[in-house]
Design an enzyme around this catalytic site. Structure first.
Site, mmCIF file in Angstrom:
data_model
loop_
_atom_site.group_PDB
_atom_site.id
_atom_site.type_symbol
_atom_site.label_atom_id
_atom_site.label_comp_id
_atom_site.label_asym_id
_atom_site.label_seq_id
_atom_site.Cartn_x
_atom_site.Cartn_y
_atom_site.Cartn_z
ATOM 1 N N HIS A 22 0.860 -1.193 0.000
ATOM 2 C CA HIS A 22 0.000 0.000 0.000
ATOM 3 C C HIS A 22 0.888 1.233 0.000
ATOM 4 O O HIS A 22 1.962 1.239 0.612
ATOM 5 C CB HIS A 22 -0.882 0.007 1.261
ATOM 6 C CG HIS A 22 -2.064 0.903 1.133
ATOM 7 N ND1 HIS A 22 -1.987 2.244 1.346
ATOM 8 C CD2 HIS A 22 -3.346 0.639 0.770
ATOM 9 C CE1 HIS A 22 -3.183 2.784 1.162
ATOM 10 N NE2 HIS A 22 -4.019 1.834 0.802
ATOM 11 N N ASP B 179 -7.887 -5.344 0.072
ATOM 12 C CA ASP B 179 -8.348 -6.209 -1.024
ATOM 13 C C ASP B 179 -7.980 -7.664 -0.839
ATOM 14 O O ASP B 179 -8.433 -8.517 -1.610
ATOM 15 C CB ASP B 179 -7.756 -5.695 -2.344
ATOM 16 C CG ASP B 179 -8.346 -4.348 -2.699
ATOM 17 O OD1 ASP B 179 -7.575 -3.383 -2.856
ATOM 18 O OD2 ASP B 179 -9.582 -4.264 -2.763
HETATM 19 C C1 SDX Z 1 -6.258 -0.011 -2.820
HETATM 20 O O1 SDX Z 1 -4.515 4.520 -2.005
HETATM 21 C C2 SDX Z 1 -5.440 3.882 -1.371
HETATM 22 O O2 SDX Z 1 -5.845 4.244 -0.274
HETATM 23 C C3 SDX Z 1 -6.034 2.699 -2.110
HETATM 24 C C4 SDX Z 1 -7.016 1.849 -1.330
HETATM 25 C C5 SDX Z 1 -8.299 2.598 -1.051
HETATM 26 O O3 SDX Z 1 -8.997 2.221 -0.103
HETATM 27 O O4 SDX Z 1 -8.636 3.508 -1.838
HETATM 28 O O5 SDX Z 1 -6.437 1.444 -0.115
HETATM 29 C C6 SDX Z 1 -7.415 0.607 -2.110
HETATM 30 O O6 SDX Z 1 -6.045 0.315 -3.953
HETATM 31 C C7 SDX Z 1 -5.374 -0.977 -2.082
HETATM 32 C C8 SDX Z 1 -4.146 -1.440 -2.939
HETATM 33 C C9 SDX Z 1 -4.623 -2.565 -3.849
HETATM 34 N N1 SDX Z 1 -3.575 -2.916 -4.811
HETATM 35 C C10 SDX Z 1 -2.926 -4.103 -4.770
HETATM 36 O O7 SDX Z 1 -3.074 -4.933 -3.890
HETATM 37 C C11 SDX Z 1 -2.009 -4.358 -5.951
HETATM 38 C C12 SDX Z 1 -0.648 -4.896 -5.450
HETATM 39 N N2 SDX Z 1 0.013 -3.800 -4.715
HETATM 40 C C13 SDX Z 1 0.975 -2.999 -5.491
HETATM 41 O O8 SDX Z 1 0.607 -2.774 -6.816
HETATM 42 C C14 SDX Z 1 1.445 -1.769 -4.707
HETATM 43 O O9 SDX Z 1 1.732 -2.186 -3.428
HETATM 44 C C15 SDX Z 1 0.553 -0.554 -4.616
HETATM 45 C C16 SDX Z 1 0.093 -0.098 -5.958
HETATM 46 C C17 SDX Z 1 -0.634 -0.842 -3.765
HETATM 47 C C18 SDX Z 1 1.379 0.560 -3.964
HETATM 48 O O10 SDX Z 1 2.351 0.907 -4.854
HETATM 49 P P1 SDX Z 1 3.467 2.024 -4.485
HETATM 50 O O11 SDX Z 1 3.144 2.730 -3.233
HETATM 51 O O12 SDX Z 1 3.716 2.840 -5.706
HETATM 52 O O13 SDX Z 1 4.717 1.171 -4.095
HETATM 53 P P2 SDX Z 1 5.681 0.497 -5.134
HETATM 54 O O14 SDX Z 1 4.889 -0.163 -6.206
HETATM 55 O O15 SDX Z 1 6.729 1.451 -5.512
HETATM 56 O O16 SDX Z 1 6.282 -0.668 -4.201
HETATM 57 C C19 SDX Z 1 7.381 -0.399 -3.343
HETATM 58 C C20 SDX Z 1 8.263 -1.631 -3.477
HETATM 59 C C21 SDX Z 1 8.652 -1.911 -4.942
HETATM 60 O O17 SDX Z 1 9.904 -2.556 -4.913
HETATM 61 P P3 SDX Z 1 11.226 -1.620 -5.221
HETATM 62 O O18 SDX Z 1 11.017 -0.978 -6.562
HETATM 63 O O19 SDX Z 1 11.291 -0.615 -4.077
HETATM 64 O O20 SDX Z 1 12.365 -2.617 -5.221
HETATM 65 O O21 SDX Z 1 7.532 -2.800 -3.050
HETATM 66 C C22 SDX Z 1 7.346 -3.693 -4.144
HETATM 67 C C23 SDX Z 1 7.607 -2.898 -5.412
HETATM 68 O O22 SDX Z 1 8.092 -3.744 -6.436
HETATM 69 N N3 SDX Z 1 5.958 -4.136 -4.086
HETATM 70 C C24 SDX Z 1 5.556 -5.406 -4.266
HETATM 71 C C25 SDX Z 1 4.163 -5.369 -4.058
HETATM 72 N N4 SDX Z 1 3.766 -4.113 -3.795
HETATM 73 C C26 SDX Z 1 4.882 -3.349 -3.820
HETATM 74 N N5 SDX Z 1 6.216 -6.536 -4.571
HETATM 75 C C27 SDX Z 1 5.450 -7.655 -4.665
HETATM 76 N N6 SDX Z 1 4.129 -7.710 -4.481
HETATM 77 C C28 SDX Z 1 3.443 -6.580 -4.169
HETATM 78 N N7 SDX Z 1 2.118 -6.622 -3.993
#
Ligand code: SDX
Length: 429
Positions: free
Chosen positions: A306, A364
């Site tokens: 998140h 989720d």
């Molecule tokens: C919702 O914003 C909100 O409040 C949203 C929400 C709401 O109520 O409105 O809470 C609802 O959208 C919840 C999130 C649902 N999405 C997912 O579950 C999809 C999987 N999660 C990722 O796509 C990600 O964690 C996000 C999109 C939720 C957050 O992305 P960020 O903040 O841009 O973080 P990032 O992608 O840069 O991740 C940081 C690091 C990265 O590694 P590095 O580049 O630092 O090496 O963590 C890794 C990412 O690769 N990472 C993951 C991961 N999520 C982040 N690696 C594996 N699996 C994951 N799920």
């Protein structure tokens, strides 16, 4: 003494900017005059360090795993309130007393029908269209039916639009589902609660009476509460940006639905269940966890991570409890996917990659399992999210429009394209 932040520029100038305190949470540096004073922009793609507005609706402390709606902890609201009470709280800022609640519920319940011609709009979609595509189209079209109260500067019109959207979203979502499975639309009933009414519109058939299951209704009502609002997330920011141009509330909510559809946002619950089905068995969990850690593999663990929560998402814990209740009520406590999700959560939370990156289950992760147990098909999960989030979008939109200081949102950019150059006529290129 007023706090300030000083920017030192490499030409020797120093500029001071006011620091504005929040009631709780981080202060903000007010940089609205930066470009005028220094001729430079801030640069923050994805808005990791940017407050786009001031708001009094929802507060999140990502490090502590705290979520407050108008100051009330989500855990207490989920325990003591139902969804329409939370709608009242988000819209008006205070929990209702008994009479206020009864009046609000009556107003909502008596606005649940949609214009009969709206039903014909569904006929224009293929039966196999994704229900979110139908939702974007139908909600956007509401302004063609309810153009009698679209003066966004009239508080009465804004209130009527808010009631219409909160009241009609369940009917529209249920109609999207019925249309996709070729069953007749079910009209709302005023003798049922908001959430029982929705479940009946989703699952009742003309051939028999629909029996309301109070445990399942309470579980879905809690799911609505957990999804109602969440500060300036992507879809809420979309609604605010669309609203800042003066677009009507139905168009703004349709834009929010479109944004929510993405798998990185509200589409994650659908993607999470598909991921669990793909993993299939606890023995395969390790392989998928390794894929999620592999930089060269685009696979992510859906339902994990998140932007704000760097601790447990408080909603995920409540969702897991709801999952237990529903599966036990339905005699599905050995549900294969639920056991798989529990195993995946345990393995991920013990893995250094997830621990070091502070990746925890989000709202989720369990919501898809609960909804599947309630009989809601995977393709409808994000529609349920949109149904619940509509009140949050409307509250945030109304807060912005009511702010006399609001302006149209118009970010700038770091331009890295071609410098000026002359067009060469095609015969000479
Ligand atoms: C919702 O914003 C909100 O409040 C949203 C929400 C709401 O109520 O409105 O809470 C609802 O959208 C919840 C999130 C649902 N999405 C997912 O579950 C999809 C999987 N999660 C990722 O796509 C990600 O964690 C996000 C999109 C939720 C957050 O992305 P960020 O903040 O841009 O973080 P990032 O992608 O840069 O991740 C940081 C690091 C990265 O590694 P590095 O580049 O630092 O090496 O963590 C890794 C990412 O690769 N990472 C993951 C991961 N999520 C982040 N690696 C594996 N699996 C994951 N799920």
């Amino acid at each position: 003494m007023d706090k300030k932040a000083t920017l030192s520029l490499n030409d020797g100038r120093t500029l001071d900017f006011p620091v504005l305190p929040g009631t709780i949470g981080p202060d903000v540096v007010d940089i609205r005059t930066l470009y005028g004073k220094a001729g430079v922009f801030t640069y923050d793609p994805g808005f990791l360090s940017t407050a786009s507005c001031s708001s009094a609706i929802t507060y999140i402390d990502g490090d502590a795993g705290v979520l407050l709606y108008r100051g009330y902890p989500i855990e207490q609201l989920a325990q003591h309130c139902n969804f329409l009470e939370v709608c009242y709280l988000l819209l008006y800022g205070e929990l209702p007393d008994r009479k206020q609640k009864d009046d609000f519920v009556s107003m909502v319940i008596h606005h649940t029908m949609v214009h009969e011609q709206l039903a014909r709009l569904y006929q224009g979609f293929r039966r196999d269209a994704h229900p979110m595509a139908v939702m974007v189209g139908v909600v956007g079209a509401l302004s063609a039916f309810y153009h009698d109260a679209l003066d966004i500067n009239n508080p009465e019109h804004r209130s009527i639009s808010a009631f219409r959207l909160v009241a009609k979203m369940p009917t529209i979502v249920a109609m999207s589902y019925k249309y996709s499975i070729g069953q007749p639309f079910v009209y709302p009933r005023n003798d049922l609660s908001y959430t029982a009414n929705f479940m009946r519109m989703m699952f009742a058939v003309p051939a028999e009476e629909y029996k309301v299951n109070a445990v399942l209704v309470k579980a879905l009502d809690r799911i609505f509460i957990l999804h109602a609002d969440h500060e300036q997330n992507a879809s809420t920011s979309t609604v605010r940006l669309a609203g800042s141009s003066g677009a009507n509330p139905f168009a703004c909510i349709a834009a929010g639905i479109a944004c929510l559809w993405g798998p990185a946002h509200g589409g994650a619950n659908e993607a999470c269940l598909q991921m669990l089905e793909e993993i299939g068995d606890v023995a395969q969990v390790g392989k998928f966890v390794n894929r999620a850690k592999d930089k060269n593999d685009p696979f992510k663990l859906m339902g994990f991570g998140h932007r704000v929560y760097k601790n447990h998402d408080p909603r995920a814990k409540l969702m897991r409890e709801t999952c237990h209740e529903v599966l036990n009520e339905l005699g599905l406590h050995n549900d294969r996917l639920f056991k798989l999700a529990i195993a995946l959560e345990k393995i991920a939370l013990e893995d250094d990659y997830f621990v070091s990156k502070k990746l925890y289950p989000n709202v989720d992760f369990y919501s898809g399992i609960v909804q599947r147990a309630l009989g809601i098909p995977t393709s409808m999960f994000t529609c349920i999210f949109a149904l619940a989030r509509t009140v949050g979008w409307i509250a945030q939109w109304n807060e912005m429009i009511s702010d006399p200081e609001y302006k149209i949102g118009r970010p700038r950019q770091l331009y890295q394209g071609a410098a000026r150059r002359e067009v060469v006529p095609i015969d000479k290129r």
